[in-house]
Design an enzyme around this catalytic site. Structure first.
Site, PDB file in Angstrom:
ATOM      1  N   HIS A  10       0.829  -1.205   0.000  1.00 29.05           N
ATOM      2  CA  HIS A  10       0.000   0.000   0.000  1.00 29.05           C
ATOM      3  C   HIS A  10       0.864   1.256   0.000  1.00 29.05           C
ATOM      4  O   HIS A  10       1.691   1.434   0.904  1.00 29.05           O
ATOM      5  CB  HIS A  10      -0.909  -0.009   1.232  1.00 29.05           C
ATOM      6  CG  HIS A  10      -1.863   1.129   1.288  1.00 29.05           C
ATOM      7  ND1 HIS A  10      -1.925   2.004   2.336  1.00 29.05           N
ATOM      8  CD2 HIS A  10      -2.812   1.546   0.394  1.00 29.05           C
ATOM      9  CE1 HIS A  10      -2.867   2.896   2.108  1.00 29.05           C
ATOM     10  NE2 HIS A  10      -3.425   2.647   0.946  1.00 29.05           N
ATOM     11  N   HIS A  52      -0.677  11.306  -2.223  1.00 31.44           N
ATOM     12  CA  HIS A  52      -1.993  10.943  -1.691  1.00 31.44           C
ATOM     13  C   HIS A  52      -2.840  12.164  -1.374  1.00 31.44           C
ATOM     14  O   HIS A  52      -3.998  12.269  -1.776  1.00 31.44           O
ATOM     15  CB  HIS A  52      -1.827  10.092  -0.434  1.00 31.44           C
ATOM     16  CG  HIS A  52      -3.135   9.684   0.180  1.00 31.44           C
ATOM     17  ND1 HIS A  52      -3.831  10.495   1.060  1.00 31.44           N
ATOM     18  CD2 HIS A  52      -3.888   8.570   0.027  1.00 31.44           C
ATOM     19  CE1 HIS A  52      -4.945   9.885   1.420  1.00 31.44           C
ATOM     20  NE2 HIS A  52      -5.010   8.717   0.809  1.00 31.44           N
TER      21      HIS A  52
END
Ligand code: G3P
Ligand code: MG
Length: 242
Positions: A10, A52
């Site tokens: 991730h 992100h």
């Protein structure tokens, strides 16, 4: 037919290296991951980079919204020191650099389109066009929470495997997943059992994020979840299998 993995690093390997950096991709590979997930968004001047958040503060030494800063200025930032001194000077990578490193390391990729507000279609178009040009048939799953991004990926690259991200259980999720011809449902691994079962029963592979405990990965697998995104891919591989 795309074979999806059981373990996906991730944001690279976010527990061991700064997220969405090439160091993080190398770390995931070193831990044995065969696939990684990253988030892509556009700089002000339209360059796809790995990031992100909509803002720079948390993961770089810069300030402001990514959508307000040109690539040349983002490139000067340090995206590693916030995580630890060993990563000082690690830059914000471009999408093209990510593709090159994944090819070098033989990694599959889940490319999450994470657009800044208002740039949903544009971000998807740029990312899908770069993927078509550079990815060369390697294992790839493109995903997004944003319907407008998913629709644009399907328009630009109808054959790219597409994952629809769900944080909860929206009322119209089945209609959306069917209309988009979802190849995978990428769902919150913390959802309750009945919600996970609903997604599994849809009949497409389900991938769950973000799962950092082997016991939770096993429970999800028992419910029929195909694979998990983890900040600790090495621990998952050791405890849960690849
Ligand atoms: O793509 C899976 C997962 O990364 C979605 O959530 O916030 O970590 O991008 P987030
Ligand atoms: Mg993500």
């Amino acid at each position: 037919m795309l074979t999806l993995p059981r373990i996906i690093g991730h944001r690279g390997a976010a527990a061991a290296a700064p997220e969405n950096t090439l160091a993080g991709i190398r770390e995931a590979h070193a831990q044995g991951a065969g696939w990684v997930e990253v988030d892509v968004k556009l700089t002000r001047d339209g360059v796809p980079v790995l990031m992100h958040d909509d803002r720079l503060e948390r993961t770089t030494d810069g300030r402001g919204a990514v959508a307000d800063v040109d690539f040349a200025d983002i490139r000067r930032l340090d995206a590693g020191s916030w995580f630890g001194p060993a990563f000082a000077g690690e830059p914000v990578p471009t999408l093209d650099e990510l593709f090159a490193l994944c090819a070098e390391l033989g990694l599959g990729l889940n490319l999450e389109i994470k657009p800044c507000p208002g740039r949903e279609a544009e971000t998807a178009r740029v990312a899908a066009e770069r993927a078509k040009a550079l990815w060369n048939g390697r294992p790839l799953l493109v995903s997004s929470f944003e319907e407008a991004s998913l629709v644009e990926v399907r328009r630009v690259a109808p054959d790219l495997p597409l994952g629809v991200l769900f944080e909860d259980v929206p009322a119209q999720w089945r209609t959306l997943a069917a209309r988009l011809r979802a190849d995978a449902l990428n769902v919150d691994g913390g959802l309750e059992t009945s919600a996970i079962r609903n997604y599994v029963d849809f009949g497409r592979p389900v991938l769950a994020w973000t799962v950092n405990e082997v016991g939770r990965a096993r429970s999800l697998a028992a419910l029929g979840v195909h694979g998990v995104f983890s900040d600790r891919p090495g621990e998952m591989l050791a405890g849960f299998g690849g």
